[in-house]
Design a protein around this motif. Structure first.
Motif, short mmCIF file in Angstrom:
data_model
loop_
_atom_site.label_atom_id
_atom_site.label_comp_id
_atom_site.label_asym_id
_atom_site.label_seq_id
_atom_site.Cartn_x
_atom_site.Cartn_y
_atom_site.Cartn_z
N GLY A 34 0.81 -1.22 0.00
CA GLY A 34 0.00 0.00 0.00
C GLY A 34 0.83 1.26 0.00
N LEU A 37 2.47 1.70 -3.42
CA LEU A 37 1.51 2.14 -4.45
C LEU A 37 1.04 3.57 -4.22
CD1 LEU A 37 -0.73 -1.05 -4.77
CD2 LEU A 37 0.88 -0.20 -6.47
N SER A 38 0.97 3.99 -2.94
CA SER A 38 0.43 5.32 -2.64
C SER A 38 1.37 6.44 -3.07
CB SER A 38 0.12 5.44 -1.15
OG SER A 38 1.29 5.33 -0.37
N SER A 176 6.95 4.87 -10.67
CA SER A 176 6.01 3.74 -10.72
C SER A 176 6.70 2.46 -11.19
CB SER A 176 4.83 4.07 -11.63
OG SER A 176 4.14 5.21 -11.17
N GLY A 227 -1.75 -8.49 -3.72
CA GLY A 227 -1.86 -7.29 -4.55
C GLY A 227 -3.18 -6.57 -4.33
N SER A 231 -3.49 -2.91 -2.64
CA SER A 231 -4.02 -1.79 -3.43
C SER A 231 -5.16 -1.08 -2.70
CB SER A 231 -4.50 -2.29 -4.79
OG SER A 231 -5.60 -3.18 -4.65
N GLY A 234 -3.60 0.90 -0.05
CA GLY A 234 -2.92 2.05 -0.66
C GLY A 234 -3.88 3.16 -1.04
N SER A 270 -8.62 4.59 -9.41
CA SER A 270 -8.72 3.54 -8.39
C SER A 270 -8.67 2.16 -9.02
CB SER A 270 -10.00 3.71 -7.57
OG SER A 270 -10.03 4.96 -6.92
N VAL A 273 -5.12 1.42 -10.24
CA VAL A 273 -4.21 1.03 -9.15
C VAL A 273 -4.46 -0.41 -8.73
CG1 VAL A 273 -3.61 1.46 -6.73
CG2 VAL A 273 -3.89 3.38 -8.30
N ILE A 274 -5.75 -0.78 -8.58
CA ILE A 274 -6.09 -2.15 -8.18
C ILE A 274 -5.63 -3.16 -9.23
CG2 ILE A 274 -8.01 -3.72 -7.74
CD1 ILE A 274 -9.51 -1.34 -6.52
N CYS A 276 -3.22 -2.83 -11.50
CA CYS A 276 -1.75 -2.92 -11.52
C CYS A 276 -1.23 -3.75 -10.35
CB CYS A 276 -1.15 -1.52 -11.48
SG CYS A 276 -1.35 -0.58 -12.99
N ALA A 277 -1.83 -3.55 -9.17
CA ALA A 277 -1.37 -4.29 -7.99
C ALA A 277 -1.65 -5.79 -8.15
CB ALA A 277 -2.07 -3.75 -6.75
#
Length: 299
Positions: A34, A37-38, A176, A227, A231, A234, A270, A273-274, A276-277
């Motif tokens: 998290g 990713l943040s 990233s 992941g 996420s 994050g 959002s 990000v999810i 990618c994680a």
């Protein structure tokens, strides 16, 4: 089909039970993911907000058009209509040479000594598109219109601002990528340790005929859950930090007569990000499991 669903359901239950038995380590892994990713997410949201603010800033770039001294009133009217009908111009203001001459005489004592008005009629234009390329194209287009002597575009500040924003976007992209590789390594190492603790169980499973796909499946699901959980945590970090920032941003904006605040990430960011994680978690697990299975295979 029912057998396939039962197989995957049993694997998910197994993975969830293992995660629940190791709550502390799971929370720590989610926290690391998290936080990683943040960092780029916060930078991206801040730069995106600044990019939108650049299009709304009150000190818009201005194009100054100075007409020839011998231009007629009819030509000025035609020129004004042409500006009003142009799709790339937001608004325009005309300042006659007589008005400018009077203001100059009132402001400067040197101008009062001149007998003849040396100033031209002028139009001051605000373009709709504030990007440097659009301003430059509009400037070159107006330079070719009849009756125009000189066109001056005040776009230097816009070029500097866009250059800084582009640099920020590249920095977010590089950060990233680096953090993505770090997450693959972290999740892969976590899965590798889990495989090491279950090595004897895996060896027995292979002896009784378990395929590599069957052995690989729970570890891939575990990486996916790492992941996903990381996420979501994050995104919680991002929204919480930006909400805290907005208190100070609102106070600062109020001093400048603005209501600007940082817009929290929407569903597109959002979901990105999810996704990618989850991909990074699956990829890190896949690499770790394949390397471990290769060492277990006799050939």
């Amino acid at each position: 089909m029912k057998h396939w669903i039962n197989q995957h359901t049993q694997v998910w239950r197994l993975v969830l039970s293992r995660i629940m038995r190791n709550k502390l380590s799971t929370i720590m892994i989610w926290s690391v993911i998290g936080i990683a990713l943040s960092l780029p997410a916060i930078l991206y949201v801040v730069i995106d907000n600044l990019n939108q603010l650049a299009g709304e800033v009150k000190n818009e770039p201005q194009i100054s058009v100075f007409m020839k001294l011998d231009v007629t009133s009819a030509a000025l009217q035609d020129f004004k209509k042409k500006l009003e009908q142009h799709p790339g111009i937001a608004k325009q203001q005309f300042v006659s040479r007589d008005t400018a001459w009077k203001e100059m005489q009132e402001a400067q004592s040197v101008a009062s000594q001149l007998e003849k008005n040396p100033l031209p009629d002028a139009f001051f234009i605000e373009p709709k598109d504030h990007s440097p390329d659009a301003i430059s194209r509009l400037q070159h287009e107006i330079e070719g219109w009849p009756g125009v002597e000189h066109v001056l575009a005040d776009a230097d500040w816009a070029k500097r601002l866009y250059a800084v924003l582009q640099l920020g976007k590249k920095a977010v992209g590089i950060l990233s990528c680096l953090l993505g590789f770090a997450l693959i390594a972290i999740i892969g190492n976590t899965i590798r340790l889990q495989i090491a603790t279950q090595r004897e169980e895996i060896e027995v499973s292979k002896l009784i005929g378990a395929t590599d796909g069957f052995i690989r499946r729970p570890f891939l699901y575990a990486g996916t859950l790492y992941g996903l959980g990381g996420s979501l945590l994050g995104l919680g970090f991002v929204n919480g930090i930006l909400t805290i920032f907005n208190h100070s941003v609102a106070d600062l904006a109020e001093l400048y007569g603005s209501s600007f605040i940082l817009v929290l990430p929407g569903w597109e960011i959002s979901l990105g990000v999810i996704a990618c994680a989850i991909v990074l978690g699956w990829l890190g697990s896949y690499i770790a499991v394949n390397r471990s299975l290769a060492s277990l295979n006799p050939n």
